[in-house]
Design an enzyme around this catalytic site. Structure first.
Site, PDB file in Angstrom:
ATOM      1  N   TYR A   1       0.848  -1.198   0.000  1.00  0.00           N
ATOM      2  CA  TYR A   1       0.000   0.000   0.000  1.00  0.00           C
ATOM      3  C   TYR A   1       0.883   1.247   0.000  1.00  0.00           C
ATOM      4  O   TYR A   1       1.802   1.370   0.802  1.00  0.00           O
ATOM      5  CB  TYR A   1      -0.898  -0.031   1.240  1.00  0.00           C
ATOM      6  CG  TYR A   1      -1.822   1.159   1.430  1.00  0.00           C
ATOM      7  CD1 TYR A   1      -2.324   1.870   0.349  1.00  0.00           C
ATOM      8  CD2 TYR A   1      -2.207   1.560   2.698  1.00  0.00           C
ATOM      9  CE1 TYR A   1      -3.179   2.941   0.521  1.00  0.00           C
ATOM     10  CE2 TYR A   1      -3.066   2.630   2.890  1.00  0.00           C
ATOM     11  CZ  TYR A   1      -3.547   3.327   1.798  1.00  0.00           C
ATOM     12  OH  TYR A   1      -4.386   4.393   1.983  1.00  0.00           O
ATOM     13  N   CYS A   2       0.609   2.157  -0.933  1.00  0.00           N
ATOM     14  CA  CYS A   2       1.288   3.449  -1.013  1.00  0.00           C
ATOM     15  C   CYS A   2       2.797   3.226  -1.147  1.00  0.00           C
ATOM     16  O   CYS A   2       3.239   2.509  -2.042  1.00  0.00           O
ATOM     17  CB  CYS A   2       0.923   4.296   0.202  1.00  0.00           C
ATOM     18  SG  CYS A   2       1.496   6.016   0.135  1.00  0.00           S
ATOM     19  N   LEU A   3       3.620   3.824  -0.282  1.00  0.00           N
ATOM     20  CA  LEU A   3       5.065   3.608  -0.362  1.00  0.00           C
ATOM     21  C   LEU A   3       5.414   2.140  -0.229  1.00  0.00           C
ATOM     22  O   LEU A   3       6.391   1.663  -0.835  1.00  0.00           O
ATOM     23  CB  LEU A   3       5.783   4.383   0.749  1.00  0.00           C
ATOM     24  CG  LEU A   3       6.106   5.856   0.534  1.00  0.00           C
ATOM     25  CD1 LEU A   3       4.851   6.699   0.545  1.00  0.00           C
ATOM     26  CD2 LEU A   3       7.068   6.352   1.608  1.00  0.00           C
TER      27      LEU A   3
END
Length: 560
Positions: A297-299
């Site tokens: 998720y995300c980074l």
């Protein structure tokens, strides 16, 4: 178990006092903004035809305002003038003309001939920030909603607002967190599990099975380290982790440490090595599974994509599938965050982080707040201090207030390597000292973007379709960077688009995707787990729980 599993206490939290040294110069300090504004002004002054054209645009806008008599649509979410009272004179005239002036100034700053795109973005952004501060919605005697509430309540709303303001200033000055009704481990991050590994960077949580049989392929979740992992394990009703366990999966999740000065020289490749790679080794040791479904998720998704490319390079075939949630892999068009990314600003940020050893969460949050100042700053000021209404706390707000620090070296490498140089998409990202190629990833990919995501814009997330030649599913969820992901079954007004691209087929453009991808009502979680099921073996007896270091949610998630 790997040697990194220990029973010792985690290192103590680093005091936050170091963050005060030097302060944060601000994302748009004079040495960044002044050259951009000088560029805009000098080119505009030398181009009379430009001003003539802009004058005609302003004249046409004014004619339209007189003719229409309504608050115009601005093309972006703008809730400042949504109250019906803004539709009545004289407030409709005030709101209409302010929005027209705001739109005119922003587009004029962007369209000055001869200036660089980055300077145009900086000037337009600065113009928007400046004008947003002077919006009539922020001025009590010009805001009809504030006037109405003040008359109805005899000014008590302003009295409450003043007290709220004093409370907030006191908390800010003393570095105290506002009290929360949500307790981590009880109300949040409450899915049953055990911490089965701890090293200097992560705790690995294994969740307790709740079904008689589980799929043979475990799921490893790699969250972003910019925030605490439990965005994916909020309240019981909207926990993605609890949902996965209930659907018959053995789930492991990384909980990142909240770093202090002692981790200043931790690099981005350390996050790969001590994070997902160490977790995969532990999962294989615990479950004996030969393949794993990995989710980032995300980074965490960006790191997971780089990890998957390194594994493909090294002949490591343990990934059964790859799921990337709101995760960018090509940063050529990263959205509005690019305003804060250039050599001048990164040099200043490096000097700040070198003094502290890390970047404080509040220092990073300032940039995100500026991107959505209307909603995250000014609208909240109006609601809290002028209307006297405190926001009702919810689990997402409690999680959002529980941010983490970024180690100096890692964060500098991430911003320069990804945002500034786009190394991952260009095949220049080094994992274990050697470059990786995303095109080498053979595992099926399920990528999720969110329609109103301002952190990882969905068109940027969509670029994974061009980078990976294999089987890819791209899903576009309604909502933003967080709300689009936390989209549990039964959540009202949730919807998504979904389209598959088989290996060897041409990649659609984002516009083609919007035109062709079928639209579905409801939560995307169901479609995603159905996809996981299609790539998994038949259910078997659950693997044993590994020896526990402590109960979930562990110790790292509690670090402040």
């Amino acid at each position: 178990m790997p040697e990194s599993a220990t029973t010792g206490q985690p290192p103590r939290d680093e005091p936050s006092g170091a963050a005060d040294e030097g302060g944060l110069p601000g994302p748009l300090a004079p040495d960044t903004l002044t050259p951009a504004l000088m560029d805009v002004f000098s080119h505009a002054a030398a181009n009379p035809a430009f001003w003539l054209k802009q004058g005609l645009v302003a004249f046409e806008d004014a004619q339209g305002a007189i003719r229409d008599g309504e608050v115009p649509k601005t093309g972006r979410d703008d809730h400042r003038f949504s109250d019906p009272a803004w539709r009545a004179p004289p407030f409709n005239f005030v709101a209409r003309n302010f929005q027209l002036a705001e739109g005119w100034l922003e587009q004029a700053a962007r369209n000055v001939p001869g200036i660089s795109a980055h300077h145009a973005d900086l000037a337009a952004f600065a113009a928007r920030q400046w004008l947003d501060a002077f919006s009539p919605s922020n001025i009590p005697w010009m805001n009809p909603e504030v006037l109405r509430v003040t008359l109805e309540q005899g000014g008590l709303n302003l009295v409450r607002g003043a007290q709220y303001c004093l409370d907030d200033l006191s908390n800010e000055y003393s570095h105290k967190r506002a009290p929360s009704d949500y307790i981590v481990g009880k109300d949040l991050a409450a899915t049953s599990g055990k911490v089965v590994l701890r090293n200097e960077l992560i705790e690995l949580i294994q969740y307790t099975p709740v079904t008689e049989k589980t799929r043979p392929e475990p799921v490893l979740i790699v969250p972003a380290w910019i925030m605490k992992y439990y965005i994916l394990d909020l309240s019981p009703h909207n926990s993605l982790i609890r949902y996965l366990v209930g659907r018959g999966y053995t789930v492991f999740c990384i909980s990142w440490r909240n770093p202090g000065r002692e981790l200043a020289q931790t690099c981005l490749d350390d996050y790969r090595r001590l994070g997902p790679m160490t977790a995969l080794d532990a999962i294989e040791h615990i479950t004996k599974a030969k393949s794993v479904h990995a989710l980032g998720y995300c980074l965490g998704g960006t790191l997971l994509a780089a990890t998957a490319a390194a594994m493909a390079r090294d002949g490591d075939g343990r990934l059964a599938s790859l799921t990337l949630l709101a995760a960018q892999t090509d940063f050529s068009e990263p959205g509005e965050l690019k305003i804060f990314i250039d050599e001048t600003q990164l040099d200043r940020l490096d000097r700040l982080m070198a003094r502290q050893g890390y970047l404080e969460a509040w220092q990073m949050a300032g940039a995100f707040s500026m991107l959505r100042a209307r909603d995250l700053v000014w609208s909240r000021i109006v609601k809290t201090y002028l209307l006297g209404e405190r926001e009702h706390p919810n689990d997402l707000m409690a999680w959002n207030a529980d941010a983490t620090r970024m180690p100096y070296r890692m964060h500098s490498e991430y911003l320069r390597g990804m945002f500034l140089n786009n190394d991952l998409a260009k095949g220049r990202f080094l994992a274990g000292g050697r470059a990786v190629d995303l095109a080498a990833i053979a595992a099926p990919i399920f990528a999720v973007g969110a329609e109103t995501d301002h952190v990882a814009p969905w068109r940027s997330v969509f670029k994974i379709v061009d980078l990976i030649p294999g089987d890819t599913v791209f899903l576009l969820a309604s909502g933003g960077h967080n709300s689009g992901i936390v989209s549990e079954p039964g959540h009202k007004n949730r919807s998504y688009r979904l389209m598959k691209r088989a290996k060897g087929q041409p990649s659609p453009t984002p516009d083609d995707y919007l035109a062709r991808a079928p639209h579905f009502a409801g939560s995307w979680w169901l479609a995603w787990v159905d996809w996981l099921d299609s790539l998994s073996g038949p259910p078997i007896d659950p693997p044993p729980m590994a020896p526990a270091l402590c109960d979930a949610p562990g110790m790292y998630v509690l670090q402040r």
